[in-house]
Design a protein around this motif. Structure first.
Motif, short mmCIF file in Angstrom:
data_model
loop_
_atom_site.label_atom_id
_atom_site.label_comp_id
_atom_site.label_asym_id
_atom_site.label_seq_id
_atom_site.Cartn_x
_atom_site.Cartn_y
_atom_site.Cartn_z
N LYS A 176 0.83 -1.21 0.00
CA LYS A 176 0.00 0.00 0.00
C LYS A 176 0.86 1.26 0.00
CE LYS A 176 -3.95 -2.12 2.37
NZ LYS A 176 -4.80 -2.11 3.60
N LEU A 206 0.97 4.19 -2.84
CA LEU A 206 0.75 5.59 -2.50
C LEU A 206 1.90 6.47 -2.98
CD1 LEU A 206 -0.93 7.75 -1.13
CD2 LEU A 206 0.12 7.12 1.06
N ARG A 261 1.40 7.19 -6.62
CA ARG A 261 0.38 8.22 -6.87
C ARG A 261 0.91 9.62 -6.55
NH1 ARG A 261 -4.86 5.88 -6.75
NH2 ARG A 261 -4.70 3.91 -7.91
N ARG A 306 -8.71 10.57 -9.67
CA ARG A 306 -8.31 9.49 -8.77
C ARG A 306 -6.98 9.82 -8.09
NH1 ARG A 306 -8.21 3.48 -11.12
NH2 ARG A 306 -10.42 4.01 -11.27
N ILE A 307 -6.05 10.41 -8.83
CA ILE A 307 -4.76 10.77 -8.25
C ILE A 307 -4.95 11.85 -7.18
CG2 ILE A 307 -2.48 11.71 -8.74
CD1 ILE A 307 -2.85 8.95 -9.86
N CYS A 338 -7.62 12.54 -5.45
CA CYS A 338 -8.31 11.96 -4.28
C CYS A 338 -7.32 11.21 -3.39
CB CYS A 338 -9.44 11.05 -4.75
SG CYS A 338 -10.37 10.29 -3.41
N THR A 339 -6.40 10.46 -4.02
CA THR A 339 -5.41 9.71 -3.24
C THR A 339 -4.49 10.65 -2.49
OG1 THR A 339 -5.48 7.92 -4.88
CG2 THR A 339 -3.61 7.96 -3.37
N VAL A 340 -4.08 11.75 -3.14
CA VAL A 340 -3.19 12.72 -2.49
C VAL A 340 -3.88 13.36 -1.29
CG1 VAL A 340 -1.92 14.86 -2.80
CG2 VAL A 340 -1.89 13.13 -4.61
N MET A 349 -6.22 12.03 0.53
CA MET A 349 -6.28 11.02 1.59
C MET A 349 -4.93 10.86 2.28
SD MET A 349 -8.63 8.07 -0.20
CE MET A 349 -8.33 6.96 1.16
N ALA A 350 -3.84 11.04 1.51
CA ALA A 350 -2.50 10.91 2.11
C ALA A 350 -2.23 12.01 3.13
CB ALA A 350 -1.44 10.94 1.01
#
Length: 268
Positions: free
Chosen positions: A60, A64, A67, A79-80, A82-84, A86-87
């Motif tokens: 995982k 991350l 991304r 999507r990228i 959103c992942t950032v 969340m990070a």
């Protein structure tokens, strides 16, 4: 309880079944894990749960990092993004900050350090487990430990052997009857052995069985019955029965197939 059953045992096969049943009963009483693959047990090759958890964290974290690097390179797909987000959840970092690139680099470095720590933890746990297994094997079977230390690592690369060819080759050696042509050397051997005094009849005593069992490694690979020497050491009441039945088999020049059949593993 074993005394009653062993006194009624008629041969080695029955005695073996009684001892296996007693071992199975003990394992169930103490809650020991039992193999479900048959009576012959083998070493488990399953990956420990702790290693699976750490490897999932590493996977995982690496995803991350990928991304975050994509976002830092200018990829702004939903999507990228959103992942950032969340990070950086739970922090005061916003994607609109002027120093977001520096924050991304710090976050990537932090994840890389975590991955390095997790990898080191796996290595440390693996080395600790290896030492523990070697120490335990040294106490139970030193010969097997030394063999494992001297055995070279076999590479899994290269073409796999053909199963049909292997079976045909070994069957021709082991399964086909062979008529040997005895030469004149046999007569020479017979004449040389004529003056040898025949050995005295062998008498097997319970002490002989106890001594043979004592010298045997506890967890040496069992035969088709799956019964380790550990149980023969613990069930001392069976020594006298085994001595009597082995003596009968020796006098009758006959052993059950259970004691003369084995499994051969071809080592590459």
């Amino acid at each position: 309880m074993l005394v009653t059953y062993l006194e009624a045992s008629r041969d080695l096969c029955e005695t073996d079944s009684i001892l296996f049943g007693a071992a199975l009963a003990v394992c169930r009483i103490i809650g020991a894990k039992l193999s479900t693959a048959g009576r012959a047990t083998g070493q488990s090759s399953a990956i420990p749960a702790w290693r699976i958890r750490i490897e999932e964290r590493i996977a995982k974290a690496r995803a991350l990092i990928g991304r975050l690097i994509c976002f830092r390179s200018g990829n702004t797909r939903p999507r990228i993004v959103c992942t950032v987000r969340m990070a950086f959840a739970g922090t005061n970092v916003s994607l609109s900050l002027p120093d977001i690139m520096q924050k991304l680099t710090e976050r990537i470095d932090d994840l890389k350090q975590k991955i390095a720590a997790w990898v080191k933890r796996i290595r440390r746990y693996t080395e600790r487990s290896t030492r523990f297994n070697q120490n335990r094997l040294f106490q139970s079977d030193q010969k097997r430990l030394y063999k494992s230390l001297e055995r070279p690592i076999v590479s899994g690369t290269g073409p796999a052997p053909n199963q049909a060819n292997m079976v045909a080759f070994w069957r021709s050696l082991w399964s086909e009857p062979v008529n040997h042509n005895e030469g004149p050397w046999t007569e020479v051997v017979v004449s040389q052995c004529a003056s040898i005094t025949p050995m005295d009849p062998v008498i097997i005593t319970p002490d002989d069985v106890a001594e043979a069992v004592r010298r045997a490694p506890n967890w040496k690979s069992p035969g088709l019955d799956g019964l380790h020497h550990y149980w023969l050491k613990g069930f001392m009441v069976c020594h006298s029965v085994l001595a009597r039945q082995f003596q009968e088999a020796l006098n009758q020049i006959s052993l059950p197939s259970l004691f003369t059949t084995g499994i051969t593993h071809l080592v590459p």
